[in-house]
Scaffold this active site. Structure first.
Site, PDB file in Angstrom:
ATOM      1  N   SER A 135      33.290  39.450  33.223  1.00 28.99           N
ATOM      2  CA  SER A 135      33.594  37.988  33.293  1.00 28.99           C
ATOM      3  C   SER A 135      34.267  37.847  34.667  1.00 28.99           C
ATOM      4  O   SER A 135      35.200  38.880  35.102  1.00 28.99           O
ATOM      5  CB  SER A 135      34.686  37.541  32.233  1.00 28.99           C
ATOM      6  OG  SER A 135      35.129  36.219  32.637  1.00 28.99           O
ATOM      7  N   TYR A 148      41.354  38.128  25.630  1.00 24.72           N
ATOM      8  CA  TYR A 148      39.770  38.044  26.166  1.00 24.72           C
ATOM      9  C   TYR A 148      39.792  38.757  27.450  1.00 24.72           C
ATOM     10  O   TYR A 148      38.922  39.582  27.964  1.00 24.72           O
ATOM     11  CB  TYR A 148      39.293  36.656  26.242  1.00 24.72           C
ATOM     12  CG  TYR A 148      37.847  36.456  26.873  1.00 24.72           C
ATOM     13  CD1 TYR A 148      36.917  36.860  26.083  1.00 24.72           C
ATOM     14  CD2 TYR A 148      37.777  36.361  27.941  1.00 24.72           C
ATOM     15  CE1 TYR A 148      35.521  36.831  26.442  1.00 24.72           C
ATOM     16  CE2 TYR A 148      36.487  35.854  28.714  1.00 24.72           C
ATOM     17  CZ  TYR A 148      35.359  36.333  27.725  1.00 24.72           C
ATOM     18  OH  TYR A 148      34.148  36.301  28.349  1.00 24.72           O
TER      19      TYR A 148
END
Length: 240
Positions: A135, A148
């Site tokens: 990400s 996360y």
């Protein structure tokens, strides 16, 4: 890399970015095996002609289920795409530690397990690839998704080290860094979201070009800012 004729294992391939990648890879002539944990998503993938393996990667049983379903079949490309989010913001409420553990396992432990188990057969192929989907938050975290962000940063670090270990080998290592994409995980979140199909196309293009990284969409801007000033990139992202 020519994707035509390749056998690809794509985790999290029944929804979102994964489902878009599965369709586009199949259109390019690949044989795609997808994994997922939603019965509805698995059924939909099978209706579309994909082999679909039921696997919950938030615990050790997920990777094991995939490996048992694969048997000793050859794999040319492993795409660790499955991802799991979790709220972890002390400003809002005490975090759910069990949910944090699940997120850590799904986003980091399971990809490592699959890589360790499948690398020997990947090395046996004429050309092969491992694609880890991290990400833009692996570069600089936001404030509200602490766990996360940490899992994606961990997978990024692992990918960099793995690429160095496999230098000169037939297994090419790619990291894909998506921005915020319109998926079930981001439903209800405001702001600009990239269509999953566009994100998938950029990741596949990076695989075909044997790129080391696929900095997708606005992540290109973040990478540029980070290269000039990591401190500034961090300050910008921590506002969210």
């Amino acid at each position: 890399m020519d994707i035509t004729g390749k056998t690809i294992l794509l985790t999290g391939g029944t929804a979102g970015i994964g489902a878009a990648m599965a369709r586009q890879l199949a259109e390019k002539g690949a044989s795609v095996i997808v994994t997922g944990r939603s019965a509805e998503g698995l059924a939909r993938a099978r209706e579309q002609g994909f082999e679909a393996i039921a696997a919950d990667l938030s615990g050790p049983g997920g990777a094991q289920a995939i490996l048992e379903a694969l048997g000793d079949r050859p794999i040319d490309i492993l795409i660790n795409n499955a991802g799991q989010g979790v709220d972890h913001d002390f400003r809002a409420s005490p975090p759910d530690i069990g949910a944090a553990d699940d997120c850590i396992y799904a986003n980091f432990n399971s990809p490592v397990r699959l890589i360790a188990a499948l690398l020997p057969r990947l090395k046996q192929r004429p050309e092969a690839a491992i694609v880890n989907v991290t990400s833009g938050l692996a570069i600089a975290p936001n404030t509200g998704s602490a766990v996360y962000c940490a899992t994606k940063a961990a997978l990024r670090s692992y990918t960099l080290a793995l690429r160095a270990q496999l230098s000169g080998c037939n297994v090419h290592v790619v990291e894909a860094l998506p921005p915020v994409v319109a998926t079930q995980m981001t439903a209800g979140r405001g702001g600009i979201k990239m269509p999953a199909s566009d994100c998938a196309a950029q990741i596949i293009r990076a695989i075909e070009r044997n790129d080391h990284e696929a900095n997708v969409g606005m992540v290109k801007v973040l990478r540029t800012v980070h290269s000039l000033s990591p401190k500034l990139a961090g300050k910008i992202m921590l506002r969210f």
